[in-house]
Design an enzyme around this catalytic site. Structure first.
Site, PDB file in Angstrom:
ATOM      1  N   ASN A 124       0.892  -1.180  -0.132  1.00  0.00           N
ATOM      2  CA  ASN A 124      -0.380   0.233  -0.315  1.00  0.00           C
ATOM      3  C   ASN A 124       1.053   1.640   0.166  1.00  0.00           C
ATOM      4  O   ASN A 124       0.119   2.007  -0.686  1.00  0.00           O
ATOM      5  CB  ASN A 124      -1.236   0.188   1.169  1.00  0.00           C
ATOM      6  CG  ASN A 124      -2.066  -0.924   0.854  1.00  0.00           C
ATOM      7  OD1 ASN A 124      -2.342  -0.953   0.048  1.00  0.00           O
ATOM      8  ND2 ASN A 124      -2.678  -1.233   2.349  1.00  0.00           N
ATOM      9  N   THR A 174      15.095 -15.624 -31.151  1.00  0.00           N
ATOM     10  CA  THR A 174      13.589 -15.561 -30.930  1.00  0.00           C
ATOM     11  C   THR A 174      12.927 -15.844 -32.601  1.00  0.00           C
ATOM     12  O   THR A 174      13.587 -14.629 -33.350  1.00  0.00           O
ATOM     13  CB  THR A 174      12.861 -13.798 -29.975  1.00  0.00           C
ATOM     14  OG1 THR A 174      13.747 -13.840 -28.828  1.00  0.00           O
ATOM     15  CG2 THR A 174      11.687 -14.032 -29.824  1.00  0.00           C
ATOM     16  N   LYS A 176      10.519 -15.009 -35.200  1.00  0.00           N
ATOM     17  CA  LYS A 176       9.621 -13.822 -35.624  1.00  0.00           C
ATOM     18  C   LYS A 176       9.014 -14.781 -36.830  1.00  0.00           C
ATOM     19  O   LYS A 176       9.664 -14.772 -37.330  1.00  0.00           O
ATOM     20  CB  LYS A 176      11.262 -12.046 -35.761  1.00  0.00           C
ATOM     21  CG  LYS A 176      11.233 -12.042 -34.585  1.00  0.00           C
ATOM     22  CD  LYS A 176      10.903 -11.653 -33.802  1.00  0.00           C
ATOM     23  CE  LYS A 176      11.705 -11.430 -32.943  1.00  0.00           C
ATOM     24  NZ  LYS A 176      10.540 -10.680 -31.434  1.00  0.00           N
ATOM     25  N   LYS A 178       6.558 -12.394 -33.610  1.00  0.00           N
ATOM     26  CA  LYS A 178       6.176 -13.471 -32.930  1.00  0.00           C
ATOM     27  C   LYS A 178       5.192 -13.646 -32.571  1.00  0.00           C
ATOM     28  O   LYS A 178       4.624 -15.150 -31.922  1.00  0.00           O
ATOM     29  CB  LYS A 178       6.492 -12.519 -31.358  1.00  0.00           C
ATOM     30  CG  LYS A 178       5.798 -11.363 -31.313  1.00  0.00           C
ATOM     31  CD  LYS A 178       6.117 -10.873 -30.163  1.00  0.00           C
ATOM     32  CE  LYS A 178       6.914  -9.688 -30.309  1.00  0.00           C
ATOM     33  NZ  LYS A 178       7.157  -8.725 -28.841  1.00  0.00           N
ATOM     34  N   LYS A 202      13.400 -19.034 -29.102  1.00  0.00           N
ATOM     35  CA  LYS A 202      13.243 -19.097 -27.665  1.00  0.00           C
ATOM     36  C   LYS A 202      11.539 -18.587 -28.997  1.00  0.00           C
ATOM     37  O   LYS A 202      11.295 -17.561 -29.841  1.00  0.00           O
ATOM     38  CB  LYS A 202      12.819 -18.290 -27.154  1.00  0.00           C
ATOM     39  CG  LYS A 202      13.511 -16.657 -27.069  1.00  0.00           C
ATOM     40  CD  LYS A 202      14.030 -16.055 -26.112  1.00  0.00           C
ATOM     41  CE  LYS A 202      12.707 -15.744 -25.458  1.00  0.00           C
ATOM     42  NZ  LYS A 202      11.296 -14.938 -26.045  1.00  0.00           N
ATOM     43  N   ASP A 204       8.616 -16.047 -27.944  1.00  0.00           N
ATOM     44  CA  ASP A 204       8.480 -14.597 -27.919  1.00  0.00           C
ATOM     45  C   ASP A 204       7.509 -14.856 -26.111  1.00  0.00           C
ATOM     46  O   ASP A 204       6.212 -15.261 -26.496  1.00  0.00           O
ATOM     47  CB  ASP A 204       8.018 -13.896 -28.964  1.00  0.00           C
ATOM     48  CG  ASP A 204       9.002 -12.299 -28.630  1.00  0.00           C
ATOM     49  OD1 ASP A 204       9.248 -12.137 -27.153  1.00  0.00           O
ATOM     50  OD2 ASP A 204       9.144 -11.663 -29.544  1.00  0.00           O
ATOM     51  N   GLU A 205       6.952 -13.382 -26.052  1.00  0.00           N
ATOM     52  CA  GLU A 205       6.596 -13.351 -24.560  1.00  0.00           C
ATOM     53  C   GLU A 205       5.092 -13.790 -24.491  1.00  0.00           C
ATOM     54  O   GLU A 205       4.307 -14.304 -23.960  1.00  0.00           O
ATOM     55  CB  GLU A 205       7.188 -12.345 -23.786  1.00  0.00           C
ATOM     56  CG  GLU A 205       6.355 -11.449 -24.562  1.00  0.00           C
ATOM     57  CD  GLU A 205       6.660 -10.082 -25.014  1.00  0.00           C
ATOM     58  OE1 GLU A 205       6.659  -9.113 -26.103  1.00  0.00           O
ATOM     59  OE2 GLU A 205       7.968 -11.046 -25.720  1.00  0.00           O
ATOM     60  N   HIS A 294      11.540 -14.398 -18.981  1.00  0.00           N
ATOM     61  CA  HIS A 294      11.117 -13.608 -20.330  1.00  0.00           C
ATOM     62  C   HIS A 294      10.719 -12.400 -19.309  1.00  0.00           C
ATOM     63  O   HIS A 294       9.322 -12.525 -18.448  1.00  0.00           O
ATOM     64  CB  HIS A 294      10.321 -14.119 -21.329  1.00  0.00           C
ATOM     65  CG  HIS A 294      10.430 -12.465 -21.947  1.00  0.00           C
ATOM     66  ND1 HIS A 294       9.424 -11.510 -21.853  1.00  0.00           N
ATOM     67  CD2 HIS A 294      10.486 -12.136 -23.580  1.00  0.00           C
ATOM     68  CE1 HIS A 294       9.870 -10.662 -23.328  1.00  0.00           C
ATOM     69  NE2 HIS A 294      10.316 -11.139 -23.612  1.00  0.00           N
ATOM     70  N   SER A 379      19.168  -9.696 -25.648  1.00  0.00           N
ATOM     71  CA  SER A 379      18.679  -9.907 -26.538  1.00  0.00           C
ATOM     72  C   SER A 379      17.515  -8.368 -26.752  1.00  0.00           C
ATOM     73  O   SER A 379      17.393  -7.187 -25.485  1.00  0.00           O
ATOM     74  CB  SER A 379      16.909 -10.692 -26.204  1.00  0.00           C
ATOM     75  OG  SER A 379      15.701 -10.158 -25.476  1.00  0.00           O
TER      76      SER A 379
END
Length: 485
Positions: A124, A174, A176, A178, A202, A204-205, A294, A379
């Site tokens: 808080n 990564t 692409k 993505k 990999k 991607d997120e 990630h 990256s």
């Protein structure tokens, strides 16, 4: 202003409102114990608010205080459980901002729980009206607390042994674009990149399980690609299969399927939350799986200098939580990353002991009590032409991920991977021969490109492209410590 002004005796518990600094949350004579958790906050009080009172309020509201005196304090060991602000310094070159050092008794926190720690430290108090802004800059976590956490599930040493990769950074990319690829085409990208010389590819997120490619389909095609690339190259390969999902049950199901398919690594996103991260880390430890994190979403609270949570704190929490990889910045890429600050992040990930280093943004000595080391990942906007800079700035224990710098290669994905692998091998060889690879880097790359057409094409395409923007988060380095107020 260094004198304690705490009200003592029965007057301390009179009903009504009392200043936080008078309730015992400001103790300038307090000497932190070895077992205390120490938090460093950047406090920006509202105009007219005393910085000591503002800092004491942060201590109070992040531990035992509320807006008025409550008699039930007398039913507790109040003196012990109150957080104690013991030092307030003006921030160098930042008028109106103050560093507040606050000590917390270890008994205030549940063992091995990032969720509980963060609920107190960044709960808080960040919405407290007397503050314009508040930022958690750094923490000192005592050994007694560190040892209640698992730490990285695998660690750098064991990861290198499993991958059979030594003496150089690991290489990744990564996939692409993505979003939008079918499972079959996604697998083709993975195969080409791994066959061309990368160690990892990999997800991607934000690639999870969407109408154009469901997760099970992606996992099957990706692992088929990994197995074919391993057979073709004779090297161990991996692809980060993102198991992030809407529930823990779904994440466990995806992780188990990845394991059944023979994957050596799975991936999660920071946005799943601290408890979910720790749960997946425990699963990864039990199942001998490398766990990649990630840091999706972190910049919403780490990027601004005056409010939020510094990424150095997130890096510490994630090492405790037990992930094996974490994106930690590139310096020369497209994403935020001051060189000195980024080195501090990498130190947190990779060292057994972090000495205080103001130039790198590290305010406290931090022992890691033999927790495994965490592999940083670089990256975002990097390419083969920067290899000498990346090796110099980030060192050897790092995963260098060239997404666009692999898949955007004019000769294709496999050629992009080959260009990155040859550039890295040439730079490692030059380093091992004792050459000044930092200053001779362009020359070393140009020579390697004479016998590697893909590398020449990469250098011709991206040349010296770099993203040179002023960082918003830089260390508040002062040659001499500021004087306590």
């Amino acid at each position: 202003m260094n004198d304690s002004i705490t009200v003592r005796g029965k007057d301390r518990y009179k009903s009504g409102v009392m200043e936080y600094k008078k309730m015992g949350y400001w103790e300038p004579d307090y000497v932190p114990k070895d077992t205390d958790v120490i938090a460093l906050f950047r406090v920006t009080p509202q105009d007219g608010v005393d910085p000591i009172e503002a800092s004491a309020a942060v201590a109070g509201e992040s531990s035992t205080a509320t807006w008025t005196v409550v008699w039930t304090d007398r039913l507790t060991a109040a003196e012990k459980y109150r957080a104690k602000c013991y030092r307030v310094d003006p921030v160098p070159n930042s008028p109106g901002q103050y560093f507040a050092y606050i000590a917390y008794d270890l008994d205030l926190f549940e063992n091995g729980s990032i969720a509980n720690l963060s609920a107190s430290i960044i709960g808080n108090v960040f919405g407290f009206k007397p503050l314009k802004a508040l930022r958690l800059e750094d923490m000192r976590l005592p050994i007694a607390y560190v040892k209640t956490f698992q730490g990285p599930a695998t660690g750098i040493v064991v990861e290198r042994e499993r991958m059979d990769k030594f003496g150089r950074p690991l290489l990744g990319a990564t996939v692409k674009p993505k979003l939008g690829l079918s499972g079959r085409n996604y697998g083709r990208v993975v195969y080409e990149a791994l066959k061309g010389g990368l160690d990892f590819t990999k997800d991607d997120e934000n690639i999870n399980s969407q109408p154009f490619m469901h997760w099970r389909e992606r996992f099957l095609y990706c692992m088929e690609a990994v197995n074919k690339a391993q057979a073709a190259s004779g090297e161990i390969k991996g692809t980060y299969l993102n198991v992030t999902a809407g529930t823990m049950e779904e994440m466990y199901e995806r992780a188990e399927f990845a394991k059944q398919l023979g994957s050596v690594i799975i991936m999660i996103d920071l946005v799943i939350g601290y408890t979910a991260i720790q749960s997946m880390a425990k699963w990864a430890r039990r199942n001998d799986m490398i766990l990649h994190l990630h840091r999706a979403g972190h910049s919403t609270y780490t990027r601004q200098r005056n409010h939020g949570v510094s990424f150095r704190v997130i890096a510490k929490w994630m090492r405790l939580a037990g992930v094996d990889h974490i994106h930690a910045g590139t310096v020369v890429g497209k994403l935020e990353g001051d060189p000195s600050t980024t080195k501090g992040y990498y130190d947190i990930c990779r060292e057994d002991y972090n000495p205080a280093n103001l130039e790198h943004g590290l305010f406290f000595d931090q022992p890691w009590a033999s927790l495994n080391k965490l592999m940083p990942v670089a990256s975002g906007g990097i390419h083969a032409g920067q290899m000498h800079q990346l090796l110099d700035l980030l060192g050897e224990d790092v995963v260098l991920q060239f997404g666009g710098g692999t898949i955007g290669h004019p000769m294709g994905i496999a050629a992009g991977a080959t260009a990155n692998r040859v550039a890295l091998e040439a730079m490692i060889l030059a380093r091992n021969e004792g050459r000044d690879y930092v200053h001779e880097g362009p020359e070393i790359l140009a020579k390697a490109a004479q016998t590697c057409t893909p590398l020449k094409a990469a250098l011709d395409t991206w040349k010296n492209v770099s993203f040179n923007y002023e960082s918003t988060d830089t260390p508040d380095y002062a040659p001499t410590p500021s004087v306590s107020m």
